[in-house]
Design a protein around this motif. Structure first.
Motif, PDB file in Angstrom:
ATOM      1  N   TRP A  36       0.851  -1.193   0.000  1.00 43.86           N
ATOM      2  CA  TRP A  36       0.000   0.000   0.000  1.00 43.86           C
ATOM      3  C   TRP A  36       0.884   1.239   0.000  1.00 43.86           C
ATOM      4  CZ3 TRP A  36      -4.962   1.375  -0.538  1.00 43.86           C
ATOM      5  CH2 TRP A  36      -5.351   2.660  -0.104  1.00 43.86           C
ATOM      6  N   THR A  37       0.612   2.159  -0.967  1.00 47.95           N
ATOM      7  CA  THR A  37       1.387   3.394  -1.075  1.00 47.95           C
ATOM      8  C   THR A  37       0.603   4.593  -0.558  1.00 47.95           C
ATOM      9  OG1 THR A  37       0.635   3.650  -3.360  1.00 47.95           O
ATOM     10  CG2 THR A  37       2.742   2.511  -2.989  1.00 47.95           C
ATOM     11  N   ASN A  38      -0.552   4.886  -1.169  1.00 54.94           N
ATOM     12  CA  ASN A  38      -1.402   5.979  -0.707  1.00 54.94           C
ATOM     13  C   ASN A  38      -2.814   5.763  -1.263  1.00 54.94           C
ATOM     14  OD1 ASN A  38      -1.395   7.083  -3.449  1.00 54.94           O
ATOM     15  ND2 ASN A  38       0.685   7.817  -2.954  1.00 54.94           N
ATOM     16  N   ARG A  76      11.458  -1.534  -6.332  1.00 57.96           N
ATOM     17  CA  ARG A  76      10.414  -1.423  -7.362  1.00 57.96           C
ATOM     18  C   ARG A  76      10.500  -2.582  -8.341  1.00 57.96           C
ATOM     19  NH1 ARG A  76       9.820   4.965  -9.120  1.00 57.96           N
ATOM     20  NH2 ARG A  76       8.978   5.698  -7.104  1.00 57.96           N
ATOM     21  N   ILE A 117      -4.333   7.430  -3.490  1.00 57.06           N
ATOM     22  CA  ILE A 117      -4.458   7.716  -4.938  1.00 57.06           C
ATOM     23  C   ILE A 117      -4.000   6.504  -5.739  1.00 57.06           C
ATOM     24  CG2 ILE A 117      -3.653   9.173  -6.831  1.00 57.06           C
ATOM     25  CD1 ILE A 117      -3.360  11.445  -4.826  1.00 57.06           C
ATOM     26  N   LYS A 118      -2.808   5.984  -5.400  1.00 56.28           N
ATOM     27  CA  LYS A 118      -2.254   4.875  -6.174  1.00 56.28           C
ATOM     28  C   LYS A 118      -2.655   3.511  -5.613  1.00 56.28           C
ATOM     29  CE  LYS A 118       1.805   7.422  -7.795  1.00 56.28           C
ATOM     30  NZ  LYS A 118       3.279   7.419  -7.892  1.00 56.28           N
ATOM     31  N   GLN A 178       0.696  -1.104  -4.830  1.00 60.77           N
ATOM     32  CA  GLN A 178       1.638  -1.169  -5.935  1.00 60.77           C
ATOM     33  C   GLN A 178       2.511  -2.418  -5.788  1.00 60.77           C
ATOM     34  OE1 GLN A 178       1.777   1.005  -8.562  1.00 60.77           O
ATOM     35  NE2 GLN A 178      -0.089   1.916  -7.650  1.00 60.77           N
TER      36      GLN A 178
END
Length: 761
Positions: free
Chosen positions: A22-24, A45, A26-27, A30
């Motif tokens: 989990w990033t935020n 990444r 919005i994204k 990922q």
């Protein structure tokens, strides 16, 4: 796009794979590449970033792992870092959870090991003789830590197997209850996933077991070789130490032979027996050369083994005890008795009276000691009104008669030809009189004025004794014992006692006299201080401390005994007693040592010298070279069940036994003491108060008569009592004013004439 299949996690392996992080908002989630290695979870990444860019790392040693649902889980180290992760399937998630839990457990152990070893690490030093041993020890420690780590891995896998096995069992149970319908496929799929998870963790367990087994097999042979080498080295060291000890003994003997005695005092010229074979002498020396531990008393003396040649001296130049080397005590006594034509021979055999061996058990009555003692601090013990709860069912006169418990020591002393040897037995008798007090924390009954106690043991031990209370304030008791085996013992003891809050001190005043008929040797000595500890709090215990000088007024011989007080910080044995027997010139002949509650030993002194200075006091210690120590007295074990009978000895159990023909004033007839022995303590307390009040009334009447007779004030406050069986006597040996037995008691007993005895009970 095909993904590399993650291997089954194995304890200790690096684990890699794709997870969604989990990033935020919005994204969202990922896709990231995660690597688990050495207790650290890092992510990138792509796989290509592993060589140069790490996006984040979390230490599992301090991390918390939480499973949210079938695919999601959270890793957090307390708030600073939190990873919300999601696997592609429940099976994949479980693989990661298993790997993470194993890695976390291992990281925690490694961190603890590093903390423990941090204080033991040393900087590298140049190679030395002990470096190989140190490296071998380090290797063993490292292997043990590795094996311990593997065992912990097995424990973690076992927990996981139990957890997933339970989940699988629940799924199977649910599957059995499912009806044929649309949800059957979901249940079967769930069971399949559970079974897969169980298989994964089982494989991890099997792999961990395989690693542990292989590691143990690899090191078992090496450990066996190392253990064998250590055993062989220990054997070599023991052999070397034994050789060094023998060399030390030979050097010590050579040194003593050259320096201890001048040539004029060396062993006489070789006779036919001594010069026949040098080899024979050497073997005899090896057989008879015994070395003994030195008794250490920094304020008195030190004893060391005498030169071995003293052990081979004949009895012609060593009197008394020294002539019994190589014999036991029994053979010595038989020889002395046979060589003494004046020894009493038994006239006829009379049946020995059978005496009791038990008394009623002590009742378990509770009493608040402090409520009685708090108002008595600083007073004399004889003036404190005490209930019988603190007593034992015998009087002070009977306790005084217990000094004759080991009268056989005086019997042996009466047979001795040497006064110095005789003094050893008198000293042992003096110490033995305290052996009955070690567990006796009860207080004897204070005798009433005029109270008596007789102890007739002529048919048992050859003596009979008489005690009488001749004064009440201060309390004073006279004791006279005479034996058919050649000795007389008399004493007058006045007790001065003080209660100090935490302990009670009892100071016996007065001298003890022992006279042997054949040699006319007259010995005197005094008693040491008795201390009762833990009066208020804790378990009561008794100690004897002080010094005693036993003096032979006929020859000038002297024995100095020291009773060492108990100390928590002393390295000596508890209740230790040491002593030295000297002649009138001050030359030491015997050394005594032991404990007043167990046994005493004596050794003949062959040589003495001044040693080094004694610490800060600057005094020199005397070093005595002695022959082998021999036991002169040993305490007789207490009868069975003594702990329930006031810890009375065999003699003490018989002291209050009723006998016919004793005087009306005898302690056996005292009613409060008899009631206490029978366990009737309330009645005993009431009777005790009656007797004490009766005694006070008689005392007031005597004082009134003394005042009416115009007696001076000082005499009024004395007991003004004339003893029945003892007269005042000025002792020429001690200069004390005491009492001496005037006779008549045993004749009155034979005739049964007790008309002149006062009514004290």
């Amino acid at each position: 796009m095909s993904e590399p299949k993650a291997p089954t996690p194995t304890p200790g392996d690096t684990y890699k794979g794709w997870l969604f992080k989990w990033t935020n908002y919005i994204k969202g989630y990922q896709r990231r590449w995660f690597v688990l290695s050495n207790g650290l979870l890092s992510y990138y990444r792509t796989q290509a970033e592993m060589g140069h860019t790490c996006r984040g790392t979390i230490n599992l040693a301090t991390a918390n792992i939480v499973v949210e649902d079938s695919c999601n889980f959270i890793i957090s180290n307390g708030g600073a870092q939190t990873y919300h992760l999601k696997a592609s399937s429940e099976v994949e998630r479980q693989r990661w959870i298993t790997a993470l839990e194993l890695a976390k457990a291992k990281a925690v152990r490694n961190q603890a090991d590093q903390s423990d070893d941090s204080g033991d690490e040393c900087p590298m030093s140049p190679p030395s003789a002990g470096q190989s041993g140190a490296s071998r020890n380090s290797e063993v420690q490292s292997t043990l830590r590795t094996l311990g780590s593997k065992v912990e891995d097995l424990s973690t896998c076992n927990d996981l197997i139990a957890k997933h096995g339970s989940a699988l069992q629940r799924s199977l149970s649910e599957l059995e209850g499912v009806k044929i319908g649309g949800d059957t496929g979901d249940k079967i799929r769930q069971v399949t996933e559970r079974a897969t998870l169980f298989r994964i963790t089982s494989n991890a367990m099997i792999n961990a077991c395989r690693d542990f087994l292989s590691l143990a097999q690899a090191h078992s042979k090496r450990w066996q070789k190392a253990l064998q080498a250590e055993r062989e080295q220990r054997v070599r060291l023991e052999e070397t130490l034994e050789q060094l000890a023998k060399q030390h003994n030979h050097l010590e003997r050579a040194f003593k032979g050259a320096t201890v005695l001048p040539p004029s005092q060396s062993h006489p010229a070789t006779d036919s027996k001594g010069s026949s074979s040098g080899k024979g002498d050497a073997s005899d020396e090896e057989d008879e050369n015994e070395f003994f531990d030195a008794m250490e008393d920094p304020q008195e003396f030190i004893t060391v083994p005498a030169d071995p040649k003293y052990h081979r001296r004949s009895g012609s130049n060593v009197s008394g005890i020294s002539s019994e080397i190589g014999m036991d005590d029994q053979s010595l006594d038989e020889q002395s008795l046979a060589s003494n034509p004046e020894s009493p021979q038994p006239q006829e055999l009379e049946p020995v009276k059978k005496r009791r061996v038990r008394i009623p058990d002590k009742p378990n009555y509770s009493l608040n000691l402090w409520s009685i003692m708090k108002n008595c601090i600083g007073k004399e013990l004889s003036k404190i009104p005490m209930p019988v709860n603190f007593n034992e069912p015998i009087s002070m006169l009977q306790r005084l008669s217990e000094d004759l418990e080991y009268s056989e020591l005086l019997d042996k002393g009466a047979k001795c030809q040497s006064s110095l040897e005789q003094l050893c037995y008198v000293a042992a008798f003096t110490v033995s009189s305290y052996s009955t007090t070690v567990h006796r924390t009860g207080k004897p009954f204070n005798p009433l004025l005029g109270e008596t106690f007789e102890l007739d043991r002529r048919h048992d031990s050859g003596y009979r004794s008489l005690c009488e209370q001749v004064s009440h304030h201060p309390p004073a008791a006279c004791h006279h014992a005479i034996s058919e085996r050649g000795w007389t013992l008399r004493q007058e003891i006045t007790l001065a006692s003080k209660f100090r809050g935490k302990y009670l001190s009892i100071m016996p005043l007065g001298s003890i006299h022992c006279i042997f008929e054949k040699s006319n040797n007259h010995y005197t000595w005094k008693k040491v201080t008795t201390t009762v500890h833990n009066i208020i709090v804790g378990k009561l215990w008794i100690d004897q401390s002080g010094e005693i000088d036993i003096v032979n007024h006929e020859t000038g011989d002297r024995c100095h005994l020291k009773f060492a007080p108990y100390s928590y910080f002393s390295r000596d044995v508890a209740r230790k007693v040491t002593g030295v027997v000297t002649d009138k010139e001050g030359k030491a002949h015997y050394v005594l040592s032991g404990t007043w509650d167990e046994k005493m030993e004596f050794s003949r002194v062959m040589q003495s010298s001044r040693g080094g200075e004694n610490g800060t006091e600057g005094r020199q210690k005397t070093v005595y070279q002695t022959l082998k120590a021999r036991e002169i007295w040993r305490k007789t074990p207490l009868p069975e069940g003594a702990e329930n009978m006031y810890y009375f000895s065999t003699l003490a159990l018989t002291l209050n036994e009723l006998e016919d023909g004793v005087a009306p004033t005898d302690s056996r007839r005292r009613p409060d003491q008899r009631l206490m022995e029978q366990g009737q303590w309330e009645e005993a307390n009431a009777e005790k108060q009656r007797l004490e009040e009766k005694q006070r009334s008689v005392r007031r009447e005597r004082e009134r008569e003394a005042r009416s007779a115009d007696v001076d004030e000082e005499a009024v406050h004395q007991d003004n009592y004339s003893a029945q069986w003892f007269d005042h006597f000025d002792d020429p040996h001690t200069g004390e004013q005491t009492h001496l037995y005037k006779g008549g008691y045993w004749e009155a007993k034979d005739q049964g004439t007790w008309e002149n005895c006062p009514d004290i009970f």
